[in-house]
Design a protein around this motif. Sequence first.
Motif, PDB file in Angstrom:
ATOM      1  N   MET A   1       0.842  -1.171   0.000  1.00  0.00           N
ATOM      2  CA  MET A   1       0.000   0.000   0.000  1.00  0.00           C
ATOM      3  C   MET A   1       0.889   1.237   0.000  1.00  0.00           C
ATOM      4  O   MET A   1       1.884   1.291   0.702  1.00  0.00           O
ATOM      5  CB  MET A   1      -0.881   0.016   1.247  1.00  0.00           C
ATOM      6  CG  MET A   1      -1.608   1.339   1.420  1.00  0.00           C
ATOM      7  SD  MET A   1      -2.473   1.511   2.961  1.00  0.00           S
ATOM      8  CE  MET A   1      -3.901   0.574   2.597  1.00  0.00           C
ATOM      9  N   SER A   2       0.530   2.216  -0.801  1.00  0.00           N
ATOM     10  CA  SER A   2       1.234   3.486  -0.764  1.00  0.00           C
ATOM     11  C   SER A   2       0.224   4.584  -0.456  1.00  0.00           C
ATOM     12  O   SER A   2      -0.906   4.557  -0.930  1.00  0.00           O
ATOM     13  CB  SER A   2       1.946   3.761  -2.083  1.00  0.00           C
ATOM     14  OG  SER A   2       1.017   3.990  -3.111  1.00  0.00           O
ATOM     15  N   VAL A   3       0.642   5.532   0.364  1.00  0.00           N
ATOM     16  CA  VAL A   3      -0.194   6.655   0.758  1.00  0.00           C
ATOM     17  C   VAL A   3       0.574   7.923   0.417  1.00  0.00           C
ATOM     18  O   VAL A   3       1.719   8.083   0.827  1.00  0.00           O
ATOM     19  CB  VAL A   3      -0.513   6.614   2.264  1.00  0.00           C
ATOM     20  CG1 VAL A   3      -1.354   7.820   2.665  1.00  0.00           C
ATOM     21  CG2 VAL A   3      -1.214   5.326   2.641  1.00  0.00           C
ATOM     22  N   PHE A  19      -5.528  12.470   0.839  1.00  0.00           N
ATOM     23  CA  PHE A  19      -4.470  11.536   0.486  1.00  0.00           C
ATOM     24  C   PHE A  19      -4.896  10.672  -0.698  1.00  0.00           C
ATOM     25  O   PHE A  19      -6.058  10.280  -0.785  1.00  0.00           O
ATOM     26  CB  PHE A  19      -4.169  10.589   1.662  1.00  0.00           C
ATOM     27  CG  PHE A  19      -3.609  11.285   2.855  1.00  0.00           C
ATOM     28  CD1 PHE A  19      -2.240  11.411   3.013  1.00  0.00           C
ATOM     29  CD2 PHE A  19      -4.441  11.819   3.818  1.00  0.00           C
ATOM     30  CE1 PHE A  19      -1.720  12.053   4.110  1.00  0.00           C
ATOM     31  CE2 PHE A  19      -3.929  12.474   4.920  1.00  0.00           C
ATOM     32  CZ  PHE A  19      -2.557  12.592   5.073  1.00  0.00           C
ATOM     33  N   ASP A  20      -3.942  10.400  -1.584  1.00  0.00           N
ATOM     34  CA  ASP A  20      -4.134   9.384  -2.617  1.00  0.00           C
ATOM     35  C   ASP A  20      -3.607   8.085  -2.043  1.00  0.00           C
ATOM     36  O   ASP A  20      -2.481   8.032  -1.555  1.00  0.00           O
ATOM     37  CB  ASP A  20      -3.340   9.715  -3.887  1.00  0.00           C
ATOM     38  CG  ASP A  20      -3.992  10.815  -4.698  1.00  0.00           C
ATOM     39  OD1 ASP A  20      -5.232  10.872  -4.705  1.00  0.00           O
ATOM     40  OD2 ASP A  20      -3.262  11.592  -5.322  1.00  0.00           O
ATOM     41  N   VAL A  21      -4.426   7.056  -2.076  1.00  0.00           N
ATOM     42  CA  VAL A  21      -4.046   5.756  -1.524  1.00  0.00           C
ATOM     43  C   VAL A  21      -4.116   4.730  -2.641  1.00  0.00           C
ATOM     44  O   VAL A  21      -5.080   4.700  -3.410  1.00  0.00           O
ATOM     45  CB  VAL A  21      -4.999   5.336  -0.374  1.00  0.00           C
ATOM     46  CG1 VAL A  21      -4.582   4.011   0.207  1.00  0.00           C
ATOM     47  CG2 VAL A  21      -5.045   6.417   0.694  1.00  0.00           C
ATOM     48  N   ASP A  32      -7.514   2.275  -6.004  1.00  0.00           N
ATOM     49  CA  ASP A  32      -7.052   3.649  -5.856  1.00  0.00           C
ATOM     50  C   ASP A  32      -8.162   4.418  -5.164  1.00  0.00           C
ATOM     51  O   ASP A  32      -9.327   4.315  -5.557  1.00  0.00           O
ATOM     52  CB  ASP A  32      -6.770   4.292  -7.218  1.00  0.00           C
ATOM     53  CG  ASP A  32      -5.582   3.666  -7.912  1.00  0.00           C
ATOM     54  OD1 ASP A  32      -4.581   3.389  -7.233  1.00  0.00           O
ATOM     55  OD2 ASP A  32      -5.661   3.454  -9.131  1.00  0.00           O
ATOM     56  N   ALA A  33      -7.810   5.198  -4.144  1.00  0.00           N
ATOM     57  CA  ALA A  33      -8.822   5.949  -3.412  1.00  0.00           C
ATOM     58  C   ALA A  33      -8.312   7.339  -3.088  1.00  0.00           C
ATOM     59  O   ALA A  33      -7.107   7.548  -2.917  1.00  0.00           O
ATOM     60  CB  ALA A  33      -9.186   5.216  -2.119  1.00  0.00           C
ATOM     61  N   LEU A  61     -14.301   0.174   3.478  1.00  0.00           N
ATOM     62  CA  LEU A  61     -13.091   0.759   2.917  1.00  0.00           C
ATOM     63  C   LEU A  61     -12.493   1.831   3.824  1.00  0.00           C
ATOM     64  O   LEU A  61     -11.279   1.882   4.020  1.00  0.00           O
ATOM     65  CB  LEU A  61     -13.368   1.332   1.523  1.00  0.00           C
ATOM     66  CG  LEU A  61     -12.171   1.860   0.757  1.00  0.00           C
ATOM     67  CD1 LEU A  61     -11.145   0.757   0.526  1.00  0.00           C
ATOM     68  CD2 LEU A  61     -12.611   2.456  -0.567  1.00  0.00           C
ATOM     69  N   ALA A  62     -13.322   2.696   4.390  1.00  0.00           N
ATOM     70  CA  ALA A  62     -12.814   3.745   5.281  1.00  0.00           C
ATOM     71  C   ALA A  62     -12.098   3.140   6.486  1.00  0.00           C
ATOM     72  O   ALA A  62     -11.066   3.656   6.927  1.00  0.00           O
ATOM     73  CB  ALA A  62     -13.940   4.650   5.731  1.00  0.00           C
ATOM     74  N   GLU A  63     -12.617   2.036   7.028  1.00  0.00           N
ATOM     75  CA  GLU A  63     -11.955   1.375   8.158  1.00  0.00           C
ATOM     76  C   GLU A  63     -10.598   0.824   7.742  1.00  0.00           C
ATOM     77  O   GLU A  63      -9.648   0.867   8.509  1.00  0.00           O
ATOM     78  CB  GLU A  63     -12.840   0.258   8.701  1.00  0.00           C
ATOM     79  CG  GLU A  63     -14.106   0.754   9.350  1.00  0.00           C
ATOM     80  CD  GLU A  63     -15.043  -0.383   9.732  1.00  0.00           C
ATOM     81  OE1 GLU A  63     -14.563  -1.530   9.888  1.00  0.00           O
ATOM     82  OE2 GLU A  63     -16.239  -0.122   9.858  1.00  0.00           O
ATOM     83  N   TRP A  64     -10.486   0.290   6.526  1.00  0.00           N
ATOM     84  CA  TRP A  64      -9.215  -0.236   6.029  1.00  0.00           C
ATOM     85  C   TRP A  64      -8.189   0.886   5.899  1.00  0.00           C
ATOM     86  O   TRP A  64      -7.007   0.694   6.144  1.00  0.00           O
ATOM     87  CB  TRP A  64      -9.375  -0.882   4.668  1.00  0.00           C
ATOM     88  CG  TRP A  64     -10.159  -2.138   4.616  1.00  0.00           C
ATOM     89  CD1 TRP A  64     -10.554  -2.926   5.654  1.00  0.00           C
ATOM     90  CD2 TRP A  64     -10.655  -2.761   3.432  1.00  0.00           C
ATOM     91  NE1 TRP A  64     -11.265  -3.992   5.200  1.00  0.00           N
ATOM     92  CE2 TRP A  64     -11.342  -3.916   3.834  1.00  0.00           C
ATOM     93  CE3 TRP A  64     -10.594  -2.452   2.089  1.00  0.00           C
ATOM     94  CZ2 TRP A  64     -11.952  -4.767   2.930  1.00  0.00           C
ATOM     95  CZ3 TRP A  64     -11.203  -3.296   1.185  1.00  0.00           C
ATOM     96  CH2 TRP A  64     -11.872  -4.441   1.602  1.00  0.00           C
ATOM     97  N   LEU A  65      -8.665   2.067   5.505  1.00  0.00           N
ATOM     98  CA  LEU A  65      -7.767   3.196   5.268  1.00  0.00           C
ATOM     99  C   LEU A  65      -7.345   3.905   6.540  1.00  0.00           C
ATOM    100  O   LEU A  65      -6.290   4.526   6.587  1.00  0.00           O
ATOM    101  CB  LEU A  65      -8.449   4.216   4.355  1.00  0.00           C
ATOM    102  CG  LEU A  65      -8.730   3.795   2.933  1.00  0.00           C
ATOM    103  CD1 LEU A  65      -9.556   4.858   2.239  1.00  0.00           C
ATOM    104  CD2 LEU A  65      -7.453   3.542   2.189  1.00  0.00           C
TER     105      LEU A  65
END
Length: 151
Positions: A1-3, A19-21, A32-33, A61-65
């Motif tokens: 994963m890259s942030v 942030f781009d994730v 991509d989020a 998804l928000a919890e994963w991020l």
Amino acid sequence: MSVRHTWAVREGRTTTTWFDVRWTFADGARVDALAALSGDGVRVEDVHAEPGLSLDDLSVLAEWLESPLFEVCAPARGDHPGGAPRRARPAWPRGREGRRLVAEEYRAAREEGGDPVLAVMRATGHSRRRSLRLIGQARDDGFLTPRRARR
């Protein structure tokens, strides 16, 4: 994963940071989020996934991020004048070893399609000017290919 930090907006005492994730999985799947971090919560504002996400995956998804985003941007805690928390510059080796690490950060960002100078800035904690100088020194040491032909 890259942030990757994209931008921040400050309104009064509240700062919202975007942030781009990017998650890339071994089987070739990719997510991509664009996520916004404000206060103690994460908002997902845009998502692109190959293959598409199920509704269940999308709902969490928000919890994963949340954890990776807080790791990247959580400022050093403590009360400082003006209420602005300060961040310590990350420890970075000097000399040839530091320039080798700069080259690794630079190449990794290029491979991921990110901004290599911004990646070096994040890794070293230095300004853009100082990071460009470090990249040039890494080129001079042969860790990166020359930028242009010398005459």
